[in-house]
Design a protein around this motif. Structure first.
Motif, PDB file in Angstrom:
ATOM      1  N   GLY A  53      40.707  41.641  38.407  1.00 24.11           N
ATOM      2  CA  GLY A  53      39.379  41.517  38.983  1.00 24.11           C
ATOM      3  C   GLY A  53      39.454  41.358  40.489  1.00 24.11           C
ATOM      4  O   GLY A  53      39.598  42.329  41.224  1.00 24.11           O
ATOM      5  N   LYS A  74      38.839  30.677  30.723  1.00 21.47           N
ATOM      6  CA  LYS A  74      38.536  31.551  31.851  1.00 21.47           C
ATOM      7  C   LYS A  74      39.725  31.554  32.807  1.00 21.47           C
ATOM      8  O   LYS A  74      40.384  30.537  33.002  1.00 21.47           O
ATOM      9  N   VAL A  76      41.647  31.185  36.033  1.00 19.92           N
ATOM     10  CA  VAL A  76      41.432  30.426  37.264  1.00 19.92           C
ATOM     11  C   VAL A  76      42.548  30.651  38.288  1.00 19.92           C
ATOM     12  O   VAL A  76      42.465  30.161  39.414  1.00 19.92           O
ATOM     13  N   SER A  90      45.723  32.208  44.412  1.00 21.31           N
ATOM     14  CA  SER A  90      44.282  32.123  44.186  1.00 21.31           C
ATOM     15  C   SER A  90      43.584  32.707  45.397  1.00 21.31           C
ATOM     16  O   SER A  90      44.107  32.668  46.515  1.00 21.31           O
ATOM     17  N   MET A 200      28.600  34.618  48.085  1.00 19.84           N
ATOM     18  CA  MET A 200      29.243  33.485  47.416  1.00 19.84           C
ATOM     19  C   MET A 200      29.384  32.346  48.402  1.00 19.84           C
ATOM     20  O   MET A 200      29.585  32.570  49.601  1.00 19.84           O
ATOM     21  N   GLU A 204      34.379  29.099  47.392  1.00 18.96           N
ATOM     22  CA  GLU A 204      34.278  29.304  45.949  1.00 18.96           C
ATOM     23  C   GLU A 204      35.329  30.314  45.527  1.00 18.96           C
ATOM     24  O   GLU A 204      35.551  31.319  46.189  1.00 18.96           O
ATOM     25  N   GLN A 205      35.989  30.036  44.411  1.00 15.00           N
ATOM     26  CA  GLN A 205      37.064  30.920  43.975  1.00 15.00           C
ATOM     27  C   GLN A 205      36.504  32.265  43.530  1.00 15.00           C
ATOM     28  O   GLN A 205      35.491  32.331  42.824  1.00 15.00           O
ATOM     29  N   PRO A 207      36.114  35.473  41.315  1.00 14.39           N
ATOM     30  CA  PRO A 207      36.259  35.562  39.857  1.00 14.39           C
ATOM     31  C   PRO A 207      37.433  36.433  39.439  1.00 14.39           C
ATOM     32  O   PRO A 207      37.638  37.535  39.967  1.00 14.39           O
ATOM     33  N   THR A 209      39.612  38.105  36.031  1.00 10.88           N
ATOM     34  CA  THR A 209      39.444  38.545  34.657  1.00 10.88           C
ATOM     35  C   THR A 209      40.781  39.007  34.099  1.00 10.88           C
ATOM     36  O   THR A 209      41.720  39.312  34.851  1.00 10.88           O
TER      37      THR A 209
END
Length: 239
Positions: A53, A74, A76, A90, A200, A204-205, A207, A209
């Motif tokens: 993602g 989910k 992370v 991240s 965003m 904020e991280q 997203p 997938t």
């Protein structure tokens, strides 16, 4: 390390006179980046990448990729292992005009110090980074005594991109040896960040997938958990 940004500038006087600009009047300012990359700067380097993602992670020989899932299953984060060393990555939303790595470094160093570790700033292959030790508590073993906190060597890498920030933490032998770190640094350098166009909040991280194959595997495991009443190990995408 400055991240590559591209923008076009057209002669404004022509535009004000209503004259369509000719191609020769277009100036392109380019500041190249050697990675990590924004999706608009992905090189044609033939590197296979796993699509998570917001992150596309390189699948290099000898590395193993595992995704990090929370209690809600989910994604992370992601962890790449090479030998006894690991790289955790991240990505986060960042302001359009300024980066956040300067502030994040200060906060990470302060947090490590408060927990008994010690991080200091150093110049690395991606610009300023943090190196030193952090204190972590290993996972508890079934039937064993509560684990005690241990001190581990760590390096924190950070890169500010266009409206995103990528953070990496290297631990294990690669946190202390440049030779051992070479492969994981190469992995970090080849990461592609897909910020997307959605607004965003800063920090904020982004997203993440699972690839379809891994998502199907997780769904089968969750179904087995429901049928058998026992926990399953979260899968990782193939490296």
């Amino acid at each position: 390390m400055p991240f590559g940004r591209r923008r076009n500038r057209i002669d404004r006087t022509l535009r004000e006179r209503g004259v369509p600009p000719e191609p020769q009047h277009r100036e392109r300012e380019v500041e190249e980046t050697s990675g990590p990359y924004d999706e608009s700067d992905v090189p044609d380097d033939g590197t296979p990448r796993v699509d998570l993602g917001a992150l596309r992670l390189p699948a290099l020989a000898g590395t193993e990729l595992r995704v990090d899932l929370n209690q809600q299953q989910k994604v992370v984060g992601a962890t790449l292992r090479y030998g006894d060393s690991v790289l955790q990555v991240s990505a986060f939303a960042a302001p359009r005009a300024t980066g956040i790595w300067d502030d994040v470094r200060t906060e990470l160093a302060r947090s490590a110090s408060g927990q008994g570790g010690r991080l200091q700033e150093a110049d690395g292959p991606f610009g300023p980074e943090l190196t030193g030790t952090v204190v972590v508590t290993p996972p508890a073993q079934p039937g064993g005594p509560p684990p005690k906190p241990v001190r581990r060597a760590a390096r924190f890498l950070g890169v500010d991109g266009p409206r995103w920030f990528l953070r990496g933490m290297i631990s294990g032998p690669a946190a202390e040896s440049p030779e051992a770190a070479a492969v994981l640094e190469d992995v970090f350098r080849r990461i592609v960040v897909v910020r997307g166009t959605q607004p965003m909040p800063v920090r904020e991280q982004l997203p993440l997938t699972l690839p379809p194959q891994a998502a199907e595997q997780l769904a089968r495991q969750q179904q087995a958990v429901q049928q058998q009443g026992r926990p399953a190990t979260p899968p990782g995408p193939p490296a």
